[in-house]
Design a protein around this motif. Structure first.
Motif, PDB file in Angstrom:
ATOM      1  N   LEU A   1     -20.035  -1.291  10.133  1.00  0.00           N
ATOM      2  CA  LEU A   1     -18.626  -0.949  10.332  1.00  0.00           C
ATOM      3  C   LEU A   1     -18.431  -0.908  11.841  1.00  0.00           C
ATOM      4  O   LEU A   1     -18.632   0.118  12.489  1.00  0.00           O
ATOM      5  CB  LEU A   1     -18.316   0.401   9.688  1.00  0.00           C
ATOM      6  CG  LEU A   1     -16.844   0.758   9.443  1.00  0.00           C
ATOM      7  CD1 LEU A   1     -16.193  -0.246   8.496  1.00  0.00           C
ATOM      8  CD2 LEU A   1     -16.720   2.156   8.876  1.00  0.00           C
TER       9      LEU A   1
ATOM     10  N   VAL B   1     -12.150  -6.417   7.738  1.00  0.00           N
ATOM     11  CA  VAL B   1     -12.899  -5.411   8.494  1.00  0.00           C
ATOM     12  C   VAL B   1     -14.168  -5.006   7.753  1.00  0.00           C
ATOM     13  O   VAL B   1     -15.190  -4.683   8.367  1.00  0.00           O
ATOM     14  CB  VAL B   1     -12.013  -4.172   8.754  1.00  0.00           C
ATOM     15  CG1 VAL B   1     -12.809  -3.051   9.408  1.00  0.00           C
ATOM     16  CG2 VAL B   1     -10.830  -4.551   9.637  1.00  0.00           C
ATOM     17  N   LEU B   2     -14.125  -5.050   6.422  1.00  0.00           N
ATOM     18  CA  LEU B   2     -15.273  -4.652   5.619  1.00  0.00           C
ATOM     19  C   LEU B   2     -16.221  -5.809   5.301  1.00  0.00           C
ATOM     20  O   LEU B   2     -17.282  -5.590   4.707  1.00  0.00           O
ATOM     21  CB  LEU B   2     -14.809  -4.026   4.300  1.00  0.00           C
ATOM     22  CG  LEU B   2     -14.161  -2.646   4.383  1.00  0.00           C
ATOM     23  CD1 LEU B   2     -13.659  -2.216   3.016  1.00  0.00           C
ATOM     24  CD2 LEU B   2     -15.150  -1.621   4.929  1.00  0.00           C
TER      25      LEU B   2
ATOM     26  N   THR C   1     -10.013   0.745  -0.282  1.00  0.00           N
ATOM     27  CA  THR C   1     -11.464   0.705  -0.083  1.00  0.00           C
ATOM     28  C   THR C   1     -11.827   0.958   1.370  1.00  0.00           C
ATOM     29  O   THR C   1     -12.804   1.661   1.662  1.00  0.00           O
ATOM     30  CB  THR C   1     -12.030  -0.645  -0.546  1.00  0.00           C
ATOM     31  OG1 THR C   1     -11.684  -0.846  -1.922  1.00  0.00           O
ATOM     32  CG2 THR C   1     -13.537  -0.669  -0.410  1.00  0.00           C
ATOM     33  N   LEU C   2     -11.067   0.424   2.303  1.00  0.00           N
ATOM     34  CA  LEU C   2     -11.325   0.710   3.721  1.00  0.00           C
ATOM     35  C   LEU C   2     -11.095   2.188   4.014  1.00  0.00           C
ATOM     36  O   LEU C   2     -11.830   2.797   4.802  1.00  0.00           O
ATOM     37  CB  LEU C   2     -10.434  -0.164   4.602  1.00  0.00           C
ATOM     38  CG  LEU C   2     -10.664  -0.043   6.119  1.00  0.00           C
ATOM     39  CD1 LEU C   2     -12.119  -0.271   6.477  1.00  0.00           C
ATOM     40  CD2 LEU C   2      -9.763  -1.026   6.868  1.00  0.00           C
TER      41      LEU C   2
ATOM     42  N   GLU D   1     -10.040  -7.631   2.744  1.00  0.00           N
ATOM     43  CA  GLU D   1     -10.232  -6.645   3.813  1.00  0.00           C
ATOM     44  C   GLU D   1     -11.297  -7.156   4.783  1.00  0.00           C
ATOM     45  O   GLU D   1     -12.474  -6.797   4.694  1.00  0.00           O
ATOM     46  CB  GLU D   1     -10.655  -5.303   3.208  1.00  0.00           C
ATOM     47  CG  GLU D   1     -10.508  -4.124   4.121  1.00  0.00           C
ATOM     48  CD  GLU D   1      -9.068  -3.873   4.525  1.00  0.00           C
ATOM     49  OE1 GLU D   1      -8.713  -4.298   5.649  1.00  0.00           O
ATOM     50  OE2 GLU D   1      -8.321  -3.276   3.741  1.00  0.00           O
TER      51      GLU D   1
ATOM     52  N   ARG E   1      -4.691  -0.029   1.436  1.00  0.00           N
ATOM     53  CA  ARG E   1      -6.039  -0.490   1.811  1.00  0.00           C
ATOM     54  C   ARG E   1      -7.042   0.593   1.393  1.00  0.00           C
ATOM     55  O   ARG E   1      -7.695   1.224   2.220  1.00  0.00           O
ATOM     56  CB  ARG E   1      -6.080  -0.799   3.300  1.00  0.00           C
ATOM     57  CG  ARG E   1      -5.049  -1.820   3.704  1.00  0.00           C
ATOM     58  CD  ARG E   1      -4.912  -1.994   5.207  1.00  0.00           C
ATOM     59  NE  ARG E   1      -6.036  -2.724   5.781  1.00  0.00           N
ATOM     60  CZ  ARG E   1      -6.096  -3.102   7.064  1.00  0.00           C
ATOM     61  NH1 ARG E   1      -5.078  -2.822   7.880  1.00  0.00           N
ATOM     62  NH2 ARG E   1      -7.153  -3.740   7.518  1.00  0.00           N
TER      63      ARG E   1
ATOM     64  N   ALA F   1     -14.101   3.920   2.944  1.00  0.00           N
ATOM     65  CA  ALA F   1     -15.181   3.705   3.910  1.00  0.00           C
ATOM     66  C   ALA F   1     -15.070   4.683   5.075  1.00  0.00           C
ATOM     67  O   ALA F   1     -16.078   5.235   5.545  1.00  0.00           O
ATOM     68  CB  ALA F   1     -15.149   2.261   4.419  1.00  0.00           C
TER      69      ALA F   1
END
Length: 674
Positions: A473, A112-113, A542-543, A110, A540, A546
């Motif tokens: 983020l 993004v994270l 975990t995202l 991921e 997805r 978040a």
């Protein structure tokens, strides 16, 4: 010689037992805070001003006779069932190794994270530095720099190893008791309840509606293995003592009584469970492994291994000593009935006690050697036999429950209306242009969020990415992610348009669509959930968590991304709304602030409610467990719903009871009458 609290169990007329408090001499020597608590109680007795005394004087004037005496000892409550490492408990070093390995794998999956994972986990050499960085990032602001907070926290962890041990115990308790928590990494980064407890442990005075919406006075004393589920709205006062292994649902208040400087807050014994919205007020003691029902108000001591419910709360049953409510996380008592089913000869008497046996007799279970009926069925029988429901509201068989669930989500839909996104966007741009002329101070905001965008989807992507972004983020990444989501799933925009219409139709305080789009956090929170749910469906997870974590911080609304929400929703005010992982909410539902759609137990299956189309949930309503609320129902403010509700009914009270059958033409969600 010192004083501790002793409870006189009072047999009430209906067979239940209450517990007034008085002080008696004992040769035990409790620690200083409990001794101060006893002195405070003596002063209250001498002046006749105690909360317990005035309440129980009122109860006793009704004429119940005094029964047996049971002792509630604060010292015992904080020593019995104290925290100890379980068979699966890991050391701080082993836990940190697991967290780092999970973070490396997630950063590859991921991107993004990746910045957040590097800043929070991967760049740190040990658990102490990681935890200091996470908490400093949450608590820092322009006047309290995060860099200074991180150094302070790291020095505290270095000086006191017990802080890290407690953090590790809390982290593993959260993963153990919350079925929605995938693992320790997600808890470390996104569980605001766990983070709030660690900030308290560092002695930082949490801001009341700041990073987590949790207010724990730094002088309060919290044990190890404490679990704050969701955390939103939890308030713990200055002189509180919370034992080991305690579980607190969101909205719990451990409040004071009076204006004196002495001990004025409660003691919560080891292993206790306090349900959503429960309040424990004054210097009372909740015994070890006791349970306080959702929405209850406790103003008198609660013995160990007992259940207290209601306003004001009364003890209605006792549990066997082998039951640990803090680990079951059951707010609906299903595990109590399961116990009686497994041990039919002695289970009912051991679990329910005299008061529970009286309930069993009233609900048609006179033979205590046979298994008890399910909790829902037992309460339904009570309703029907008491004449509180019409004869047509028959019990729902277990085999028909899925059919009932589908029926609840099929009825109560609006007739066809014009929900064209292009037409609505043109209307919003007209409103923005007019508002820019009349209010020049917000012209730049209107230009950036509305005027410069060619469509509603791009405006929403820009608006929500700026709301949810933080230092790790990044908003530039989120805006592209959200635009991809709207392009991939046309249903996201269609649901957002329906939500905009719902706010305009049902909230008289909303004058224009552009006001709702820019300033109504209930609408913005629902759209943020929809984007998180899209990520969840894509795998997805975990995202998605978040996004949920940031949504809870920004809007004080906590909706698990796996929950299923319909369209045309109104979250009025929205503050404190909590919706669990397996909850289902139909179309055209209206709910006010502090509504809880909560789970029961720690299993992985369905454990949250289904809310039928067109239903209205008043302020502070709690609906707990895998129950079904039919279409077009109305639930009164402050009610706690523990049983299925047929369509078009009105339910109120703690616990909620059906008081009225509505005509099929009545639309509760449109009238907004609580």
């Amino acid at each position: 010689m010192s004083c501790v609290a002793v409870v006189n169990s009072v047999a009430l007329p209906d067979g239940r037992h209450g517990v007034p408090t008085k002080a008696v001499a004992t040769d035990r020597a409790p620690h200083a805070v409990l001794e101060a608590r006893s002195i405070r109680q003596q002063q209250q007795l001498a002046h006749g001003s105690g909360v317990n005394e005035s309440f129980w004087d009122h109860v006793l004037r009704r004429g119940p006779e005094r029964a047996s005496f049971d002792e509630v000892d604060s010292t015992e409550s904080l020593s019995a069932h104290s925290w100890s490492p379980g068979p699966g408990h890991r050391s701080v070093v082993a836990l940190w190794d697991e967290v780092r390995q999970e973070a490396r794998a997630l950063a590859r999956r991921e991107p993004v994270l990746a910045p957040a994972l590097h800043a929070s986990v991967l760049r740190h050499a040990d658990f102490a530095a990681c935890l200091a960085s996470v908490l400093a990032g949450k608590l820092g602001d322009a006047t309290l720099p995060a860099s200074q907070l991180a150094l302070l926290a790291a020095s505290l962890y270095g000086a006191d190893a017990s802080l890290l041990e407690a953090a590790s115990a809390d982290l593993q308790a959260s993963v153990e008791r919350d079925p929605a928590c995938p693992g320790p990494l997600q808890c470390l980064l996104y569980s605001k309840g766990w983070q709030a407890v660690q900030a308290h442990r560092l002695g930082h005075a949490l801001r009341g509606s700041g990073a987590w919406g949790v207010d724990v006075h730094p002088a309060a004393r919290l044990g190890r293995g404490v679990f704050l589920d969701h955390g939103t709205g939890v308030v713990i006062g200055e002189t509180c003592v919370v034992g080991d292994g305690v579980s607190l649902a969101h909205g719990v208040t451990l409040g004071g009584s009076g204006t004196g400087k002495g001990v004025r807050h409660p003691v919560i014994g080891n292993g206790a469970l306090l349900g959503a919205g429960a309040s424990v007020l004054g210097p009372v003691t909740v015994g070890h492994c006791a349970r306080v029902g959702a929405g209850s108000v406790v103003v008198a001591d609660v013995p160990a291994h007992s259940l207290a419910v209601g306003i004001p709360a009364r003890v209605i049953r006792r549990f066997p000593v082998t039951m640990e409510p803090c680990k079951s996380m059951d707010q609906t008592l299903d595990d109590v009935l399961d116990y009686t089913a497994r041990f039919p000869t002695t289970g009912a008497r051991a679990c329910l006690g005299p008061a529970g046996m009286d309930i069993a007799k009233k609900t048609g279970t006179n033979d205590t050697t046979s298994p008890m009926p399910s909790f829902n069925e037992r309460v339904w029988r009570s309703h029907l036999e008491a004449g509180e429901s019409s004869s047509s509201l028959a019990l729902t068989s277990l085999s028909a429950r899925e059919g009932d669930r589908q029926a609840a989500l099929a009825g109560g839909r609006d007739s066809a209306q014009d929900l064209n996104a292009d037409t609505l966007w043109a209307k919003i741009q007209e409103e923005a242009a007019e508002l820019s002329k009349s209010e020049p101070l917000i012209a730049s905001k209107l230009g950036m969020t509305v005027v410069t965008h060619p469509s509603l989807s791009k405006s929403l992507a820009f608006l929500l990415s700026n709301k949810l972004a933080n230092e790790t983020l990044l908003g530039t990444q989120l805006v592209h992610l959200f635009m991809d989501a709207y392009a991939d799933d046309a249903g996201l925009l269609a649901s957002g348009v329906a939500d905009l219409h719902a706010v305009m139709e049902r909230d008289p305080a909303c004058d224009t669509y552009v006001q709702c789009l820019l300033f109504y956090k209930g609408f913005q929170a629902v759209q943020s959930y929809r984007l998180g749910h899209w990520l969840w469906k894509k795998g997805r997870h975990t995202l998605a968590l978040a996004i949920q974590s940031r949504m809870a911080e920004v809007f004080t609304v906590d909706i698990h991304p796996a929950a299923r929400l319909g369209q045309g929703l109104l979250f009025d005010h929205a503050t404190g709304i909590v919706i669990g992982e397996t909850a289902v909410v139909g179309d055209n539902v209206s709910m006010l602030h502090h509504v809880t759609l909560g789970g029961s137990g720690t299993g992985r299956g369905r454990r949250h409610p289904t809310i039928g189309n067109g239903t209205l949930l008043g302020a502070g309503v709690s609906v707990l467990g895998p129950i079904i609320v039919g279409a077009n129902c109305k639930i009164g403010a402050g009610s706690v719903v523990l049983t299925d509700l047929p369509p078009s009914t009105v339910a109120v009270g703690v616990p909620a009871k059906i008081i009225k059958q509505l005509d099929s033409s009545v639309l509760p969600r449109a009238s907004m009458e609580q």
